[in-house]
Design a protein around this motif. Sequence first.
Motif, short mmCIF file in Angstrom:
data_model
loop_
_atom_site.label_atom_id
_atom_site.label_comp_id
_atom_site.label_asym_id
_atom_site.label_seq_id
_atom_site.Cartn_x
_atom_site.Cartn_y
_atom_site.Cartn_z
N ARG A 59 12.65 -15.76 34.87
CA ARG A 59 12.21 -14.77 33.88
C ARG A 59 13.06 -14.85 32.62
NH1 ARG A 59 10.21 -9.26 37.06
NH2 ARG A 59 8.81 -10.34 38.51
N LEU A 60 14.36 -15.07 32.79
CA LEU A 60 15.22 -15.22 31.63
C LEU A 60 14.83 -16.48 30.84
CD1 LEU A 60 17.66 -14.49 29.90
CD2 LEU A 60 19.11 -15.70 31.55
N HIS A 61 14.53 -17.54 31.56
CA HIS A 61 14.15 -18.80 30.92
C HIS A 61 12.87 -18.64 30.10
CE1 HIS A 61 13.71 -23.11 30.33
NE2 HIS A 61 12.47 -23.04 30.81
N ARG A 62 11.93 -17.83 30.61
CA ARG A 62 10.65 -17.65 29.92
C ARG A 62 10.77 -16.65 28.76
NH1 ARG A 62 8.44 -16.45 35.36
NH2 ARG A 62 7.91 -18.44 36.39
N ALA A 63 11.75 -15.79 28.82
CA ALA A 63 11.87 -14.73 27.81
C ALA A 63 12.33 -15.32 26.47
CB ALA A 63 12.85 -13.67 28.28
N GLU A 64 11.99 -14.63 25.42
CA GLU A 64 12.37 -15.06 24.07
C GLU A 64 13.21 -13.97 23.39
OE1 GLU A 64 8.92 -16.05 21.88
OE2 GLU A 64 8.30 -17.70 23.21
N MET A 120 22.47 -20.83 31.27
CA MET A 120 21.75 -19.89 32.13
C MET A 120 22.27 -19.94 33.57
SD MET A 120 17.63 -19.47 32.58
CE MET A 120 17.39 -20.99 33.49
N GLU A 121 22.63 -21.12 34.05
CA GLU A 121 23.11 -21.26 35.42
C GLU A 121 24.41 -20.50 35.66
OE1 GLU A 121 22.04 -22.69 38.39
OE2 GLU A 121 20.15 -22.54 37.32
N ASN A 158 21.24 -10.23 25.11
CA ASN A 158 22.29 -10.07 26.12
C ASN A 158 21.77 -10.61 27.45
OD1 ASN A 158 24.20 -9.21 28.00
ND2 ASN A 158 24.60 -7.29 26.92
N PRO A 159 21.93 -11.91 27.71
CA PRO A 159 21.40 -12.52 28.93
C PRO A 159 21.93 -11.88 30.22
CG PRO A 159 22.03 -14.22 27.36
CD PRO A 159 22.54 -12.93 26.82
N ALA A 160 23.21 -11.48 30.23
CA ALA A 160 23.77 -10.87 31.45
C ALA A 160 23.08 -9.55 31.76
CB ALA A 160 25.27 -10.66 31.28
N ALA A 161 22.83 -8.75 30.73
CA ALA A 161 22.13 -7.48 30.94
C ALA A 161 20.70 -7.73 31.41
CB ALA A 161 22.13 -6.67 29.65
N PHE A 162 20.06 -8.74 30.83
CA PHE A 162 18.70 -9.08 31.22
C PHE A 162 18.67 -9.48 32.70
CE2 PHE A 162 15.14 -11.82 32.04
CZ PHE A 162 14.11 -11.37 31.22
N ILE A 163 19.61 -10.33 33.11
CA ILE A 163 19.66 -10.80 34.49
C ILE A 163 19.92 -9.65 35.46
CG2 ILE A 163 21.22 -12.00 36.09
CD1 ILE A 163 19.09 -13.81 35.06
#
Length: 294
Positions: A32-37, A1-2, A41-46
């Motif tokens: 928010r990414l950490h809490r999401a399940e 995530m970092e 696509n983490p990059a799109a989420f961020i």
Amino acid sequence: MEDLRPLAFAVAYRMLGSVAEAEDVTQEALLRLHRAEGVENPAAFITTATTRLAIDVLRSARVRRETYTGSWLPEPLVEDDATRRVEDEEAVSLAFLVLLERLNPDERAVLVLRESFDYAFSDIAEILGISEANARQILSRARRRIDDDRPRFDPDPRERRALASRFLAAARNGDMEGLIAVLAPDAVLVGDGGGKARSIPAPMHGAARIARAMIGFYGQIEEWGVTLQPALVNGQPGFRTVAPDGRLVNVVSIDVEDGAIKRLHSVLNPDKLGHLGPLSDLGLRPSVRATPPA
């Protein structure tokens, strides 16, 4: 995530022009990414979370910036090694970030996502919750509002650094003719003191006026014992003014166009320099200097 932190900060800083606010938005987006399940696509989420959070900050900051004391400049990003190049350097220049202040938050978001990160209109539409056609219209409107004044930097970074070095040498030596020779006739000097530091109250125009002001200020270098240290400021050549005790006084960015210095941006507001290290009180107004730290 970092590993997504640089992306989040890059989006947030271009949106906000504030290091502190960009760091806050970045941290919240990562949380928010950490809490999401089930994020595929983490990059799109961020990118989505960062953009939406930054839009909220811009809307809340609008009145604050409209009532700001004097000229508003972004918080500078400074690198010691002037041979390095910031990715997408023109899009993080102080001149360009100031220009983005003309745009509303949605216009700014579309322009940043499209021009700095090359997002497809379909992706931008999804991030902002609008139609693809609307995203295209917003980009067109944003470009019309800024294109006439968009900075156009000289492409060779070595030439820009060489011109900045000549400017520094002339300023140190009190060389009026030397300063005028490197400044464009219609050059502009913008200072941001935020009401807390000694700065010009409004932008100064014209090579001769700016040269006189530089000589007046930097003519006191030996008396104050300060040094001028070359640096890369938001992707452009510039310098830091450092007090004898090593504390920072101000940061200056130098924009070069058509072989001459077109703009000088001097950030003195201590609220915008704290992320760069300990600050000197040499540039502060007496009333601020006398105030004990909180």
